[in-house]
Scaffold this motif. Structure first.
Motif, PDB file in Angstrom:
ATOM      1  N   LEU A   1      -8.857   2.425   3.171  1.00 46.92           N
ATOM      2  CA  LEU A   1      -9.910   2.336   4.218  1.00 46.92           C
ATOM      3  C   LEU A   1     -10.205   0.714   4.437  1.00 46.92           C
ATOM      4  N   SER A   2      -9.924   0.453   5.768  1.00 43.72           N
ATOM      5  CA  SER A   2     -10.318  -1.128   5.852  1.00 43.72           C
ATOM      6  C   SER A   2     -11.761  -1.538   5.911  1.00 43.72           C
ATOM      7  N   LYS A   3     -12.028  -2.371   4.982  1.00 37.88           N
ATOM      8  CA  LYS A   3     -13.215  -3.008   4.904  1.00 37.88           C
ATOM      9  C   LYS A   3     -13.419  -4.488   4.383  1.00 37.88           C
ATOM     10  N   ASP A   4     -14.060  -5.108   5.178  1.00 36.16           N
ATOM     11  CA  ASP A   4     -14.051  -6.658   4.790  1.00 36.16           C
ATOM     12  C   ASP A   4     -12.485  -7.398   4.675  1.00 36.16           C
ATOM     13  N   ASN A   5     -12.328  -7.783   3.401  1.00 36.65           N
ATOM     14  CA  ASN A   5     -10.752  -8.456   3.298  1.00 36.65           C
ATOM     15  C   ASN A   5      -9.827  -7.302   2.508  1.00 36.65           C
ATOM     16  N   SER A   6     -10.109  -5.955   2.667  1.00 36.89           N
ATOM     17  CA  SER A   6      -9.363  -4.846   2.035  1.00 36.89           C
ATOM     18  C   SER A   6      -7.974  -4.962   2.977  1.00 36.89           C
ATOM     19  N   ILE A   7      -6.917  -4.466   2.579  1.00 40.05           N
ATOM     20  CA  ILE A   7      -5.736  -4.159   3.506  1.00 40.05           C
ATOM     21  C   ILE A   7      -5.804  -3.022   4.261  1.00 40.05           C
ATOM     22  N   GLU A   8      -5.232  -3.327   5.527  1.00 42.00           N
ATOM     23  CA  GLU A   8      -5.267  -2.410   6.426  1.00 42.00           C
ATOM     24  C   GLU A   8      -4.461  -1.003   6.190  1.00 42.00           C
ATOM     25  N   PRO A   9      -5.071   0.082   6.573  1.00 41.15           N
ATOM     26  CA  PRO A   9      -4.086   1.312   6.279  1.00 41.15           C
ATOM     27  C   PRO A   9      -2.948   1.464   7.336  1.00 41.15           C
ATOM     28  N   GLY A  10      -2.025   2.515   6.844  1.00 45.73           N
ATOM     29  CA  GLY A  10      -0.958   2.869   7.634  1.00 45.73           C
ATOM     30  C   GLY A  10       0.326   2.124   7.352  1.00 45.73           C
ATOM     31  N   ILE A  11       0.452   1.587   6.098  1.00 46.85           N
ATOM     32  CA  ILE A  11       1.617   0.917   5.543  1.00 46.85           C
ATOM     33  C   ILE A  11       2.796   1.752   5.385  1.00 46.85           C
ATOM     34  N   SER A  12       3.857   1.723   5.761  1.00 46.73           N
ATOM     35  CA  SER A  12       4.903   2.621   5.314  1.00 46.73           C
ATOM     36  C   SER A  12       5.926   1.744   4.492  1.00 46.73           C
ATOM     37  N   GLY A  13       6.810   2.655   3.595  1.00 48.82           N
ATOM     38  CA  GLY A  13       7.756   1.974   2.600  1.00 48.82           C
ATOM     39  C   GLY A  13       8.571   1.019   3.268  1.00 48.82           C
ATOM     40  N   LYS A  14       8.868   1.207   4.586  1.00 51.10           N
ATOM     41  CA  LYS A  14       9.906   0.143   5.007  1.00 51.10           C
ATOM     42  C   LYS A  14       9.420  -1.238   5.189  1.00 51.10           C
ATOM     43  N   ASN A  15       8.093  -1.332   5.264  1.00 53.36           N
ATOM     44  CA  ASN A  15       7.430  -2.598   5.127  1.00 53.36           C
ATOM     45  C   ASN A  15       7.186  -3.225   3.849  1.00 53.36           C
ATOM     46  N   ILE A  16       7.616  -2.405   2.740  1.00 51.69           N
ATOM     47  CA  ILE A  16       7.437  -3.084   1.482  1.00 51.69           C
ATOM     48  C   ILE A  16       8.448  -3.703   1.187  1.00 51.69           C
ATOM     49  N   ILE A  17       8.323  -5.073   1.006  1.00 45.73           N
ATOM     50  CA  ILE A  17       9.358  -6.034   0.522  1.00 45.73           C
ATOM     51  C   ILE A  17       9.764  -6.291  -0.800  1.00 45.73           C
ATOM     52  N   ASP A  18       8.834  -6.358  -1.561  1.00 54.06           N
ATOM     53  CA  ASP A  18       8.753  -6.426  -3.148  1.00 54.06           C
ATOM     54  C   ASP A  18       7.511  -6.038  -3.747  1.00 54.06           C
ATOM     55  N   ILE A  19       8.201  -5.700  -5.321  1.00 53.44           N
ATOM     56  CA  ILE A  19       6.942  -5.088  -5.952  1.00 53.44           C
ATOM     57  C   ILE A  19       6.795  -5.901  -7.182  1.00 53.44           C
ATOM     58  N   ALA A  20       5.591  -6.197  -7.619  1.00 47.22           N
ATOM     59  CA  ALA A  20       5.266  -7.049  -8.674  1.00 47.22           C
ATOM     60  C   ALA A  20       4.983  -6.112 -10.008  1.00 47.22           C
ATOM     61  N   TYR A  21       5.387  -6.186 -11.126  1.00 43.19           N
ATOM     62  CA  TYR A  21       5.094  -5.225 -12.136  1.00 43.19           C
ATOM     63  C   TYR A  21       4.457  -5.945 -12.971  1.00 43.19           C
TER      64      TYR A  21
ATOM     65  N   ILE B   1       3.624  -5.325  -3.357  1.00 43.00           N
ATOM     66  CA  ILE B   1       2.627  -4.445  -4.070  1.00 43.00           C
ATOM     67  C   ILE B   1       2.610  -4.912  -5.648  1.00 43.00           C
ATOM     68  N   ALA B   2       1.551  -4.905  -6.183  1.00 44.07           N
ATOM     69  CA  ALA B   2       1.470  -5.365  -7.533  1.00 44.07           C
ATOM     70  C   ALA B   2       0.985  -4.298  -8.065  1.00 44.07           C
ATOM     71  N   ILE B   3       1.386  -3.908  -9.497  1.00 46.86           N
ATOM     72  CA  ILE B   3       0.923  -2.718 -10.229  1.00 46.86           C
ATOM     73  C   ILE B   3       1.036  -2.890 -11.938  1.00 46.86           C
ATOM     74  N   GLU B   4       0.343  -2.431 -12.475  1.00 49.64           N
ATOM     75  CA  GLU B   4       0.879  -2.496 -14.093  1.00 49.64           C
ATOM     76  C   GLU B   4       2.128  -1.724 -14.104  1.00 49.64           C
ATOM     77  N   ILE B   5       2.674  -2.033 -15.089  1.00 50.66           N
ATOM     78  CA  ILE B   5       4.059  -1.319 -15.384  1.00 50.66           C
ATOM     79  C   ILE B   5       4.047  -0.019 -15.953  1.00 50.66           C
ATOM     80  N   ASN B   6       2.964   0.572 -16.596  1.00 48.86           N
ATOM     81  CA  ASN B   6       2.508   1.759 -17.013  1.00 48.86           C
ATOM     82  C   ASN B   6       1.639   2.347 -16.262  1.00 48.86           C
ATOM     83  N   ASP B   7       1.331   2.044 -14.935  1.00 47.93           N
ATOM     84  CA  ASP B   7       0.139   2.689 -14.303  1.00 47.93           C
ATOM     85  C   ASP B   7       0.522   3.605 -13.098  1.00 47.93           C
ATOM     86  N   ILE B   8      -0.111   4.129 -12.122  1.00 46.76           N
ATOM     87  CA  ILE B   8       0.283   4.944 -11.186  1.00 46.76           C
ATOM     88  C   ILE B   8      -0.605   4.354  -9.901  1.00 46.76           C
ATOM     89  N   MET B   9      -0.196   4.201  -8.737  1.00 45.58           N
ATOM     90  CA  MET B   9      -0.820   3.828  -7.680  1.00 45.58           C
ATOM     91  C   MET B   9      -2.077   5.039  -7.333  1.00 45.58           C
TER      92      MET B   9
END
Length: 266
Positions: free
Chosen positions: A37-57, A165-173
Motif C-alpha cells: 500500500l502506498s505510503k510516503d516514499n513506499s512503492i506504488e501498488p499494482g506492479i505486474s511481472g512484465k515491468n520487472i526488468i531485473d532481480i538483485a539476489y 527487485i532486491a531479495i535475500e537469496i534464501n528468502d521469500i517475498m
C-alpha cells in the motif's frame, strides 16, 4: 533479446552488516507481483511481472547464525505468532530499499507485547522503480552515469513504470495475510520507529503454509524459488503459492514449535 543492466552495488543490511548483490534478468515474466500500500516514499501498488526488468539476489555477510529453535529462542528479544497486515517498500540512499511489515500479534510467546498489538518488522527485500533507484543516489555524477546507461537501454520507457527487485537469496517475498512465527531482535532503526527484524534473517521466520503447518522460510525458499506469487499475466489477480507434493523441508505444528520454545524458556 531484451538488454539487461548488470550492476554491482552494496546494500546496507538491517542489522548493520553489508551484502553484495548483482542484478539478473528474470527467467520468465509470468509473475504478478504483490506490492505495498502506498505510503510516503513506499512503492506504488499494482506492479505486474512484465515491468520487472531485473532481480538483485543479496547475501547476508554475517558470521553469527542460529540454526535451530533453541538458539533462536535464547537469542530473540521477541517471539510472536502473527499475521502481516501491511507492507511498505521504502527507499534509502544510494540504491537501497527495505521492506517494513506491520504484523498483528496473534500470540506473544516471548517479550513484552500483548496479543492484538501490532509490531513493525523490517526485511532486506523490496521493489524499486528505475526512477526511484536513480533519484536515491546523492552524488550527481553517479546519477548522470545511471541516466546515460538507462537512456541507452530503455530510451522509450517511463522509468517510473519499470522496476528492480532486491531479495535475500534464501528468502521469500512478503505478502499481506501471511501468518508465521517470528524470532525477532531490534533492528538498526529501533530507536527511530521501534521496529524489529528476524533473527538470522530467513532462518528466524517460520511461515504457516497451511492451517497449523509451519516451516522455516530459508528451507521453503529452496522449494518455491524466489517468488511467492506465480500467475499468468492474463490473470487480474495473483495466485497464492502452492507447495509441491514432493520436496524436502521440515514441518511443525504450532504446538511442537511452541513446545521447543517453552522447553528453553522454562
Amino acid at each position: 533479446m531484451k538488454k539487461t543492466l548488470q550492476i554491482l552495488f552494496l546494500v546496507a543490511f538491517i542489522l548493520g552488516s553489508y551484502v553484495t548483490a548483482k542484478f539478473h534478468e528474470p527467467s520468465t515474466n509470468d509473475y504478478m507481483m504483490h506490492t505495498a500500500l502506498s505510503k510516503d516514499n513506499s512503492i506504488e501498488p499494482g506492479i505486474s511481472g512484465k515491468n520487472i526488468i531485473d532481480i538483485a539476489y543479496t547475501i547476508c555477510d554475517s558470521s553469527i547464525t542460529y540454526p535451530d529453535i533453541p538458539s533462536l529462542t535464547e537469542n530473540s528479544e521477541q517471539i510472536i505468532y502473527g499475521e502481516v497486515q501491511n507492507i511498505e517498500y521504502i527507499m534509502q540512499p544510494n540504491g537501497c530499499c527495505y521492506t517494513r511489515e506491520t504484523i498483528r500479534i496473534i500470540q506473544s510467546i516471548k517479550g513484552a507485547y500483548a496479543s492484538e498489538n501490532t509490531i513493525f518488522v523490517l526485511k532486506d527485500q523490496g521493489i524499486m522503480s528505475v526512477q526511484q533507484y536513480i533519484d536515491s543516489f546523492q552524488d550527481e555524477s553517479e546519477r548522470e552515469i545511471l541516466i546515460q546507461n538507462f537512456s541507452e537501454l530503455y530510451p522509450d520507457t517511463d522509468w517510473n513504470q519499470i522496476y528492480f527487485i532486491a531479495i535475500e537469496i534464501n528468502d521469500i517475498m512478503s505478502e499481506i495475510g501471511q501468518k508465521g512465527i517470528y524470532f525477532l531482535e531490534k533492528s538498526a532503526f529501533f530507536d527511530k520507529d521501534g521496529s524489529y527484524c528476524a533473527l538470522d534473517g530467513a532462518n528466524g521466520e517460520y511461515f504457516e503454509i497451511e492451517e497449523n503447518v509451519f516451516t522455516k522460510v530459508s528451507e521453503l525458499s529452496s522449494v518455491l524459488g524466489l517468488w511467492n506469487y506465480n500467475a499468468s499475466l492474463s490473470n487480474s489477480e495473483p495466485v497464492p503459492y502452492t507447495v509441491p507434493d514432493e520436496c524436502t523441508y521440515t514441518t511443525y505444528t504450532k504446538e511442537t514449535l511452541l513446545a521447543e520454545c517453552m522447553a528453553y524458556l522454562e
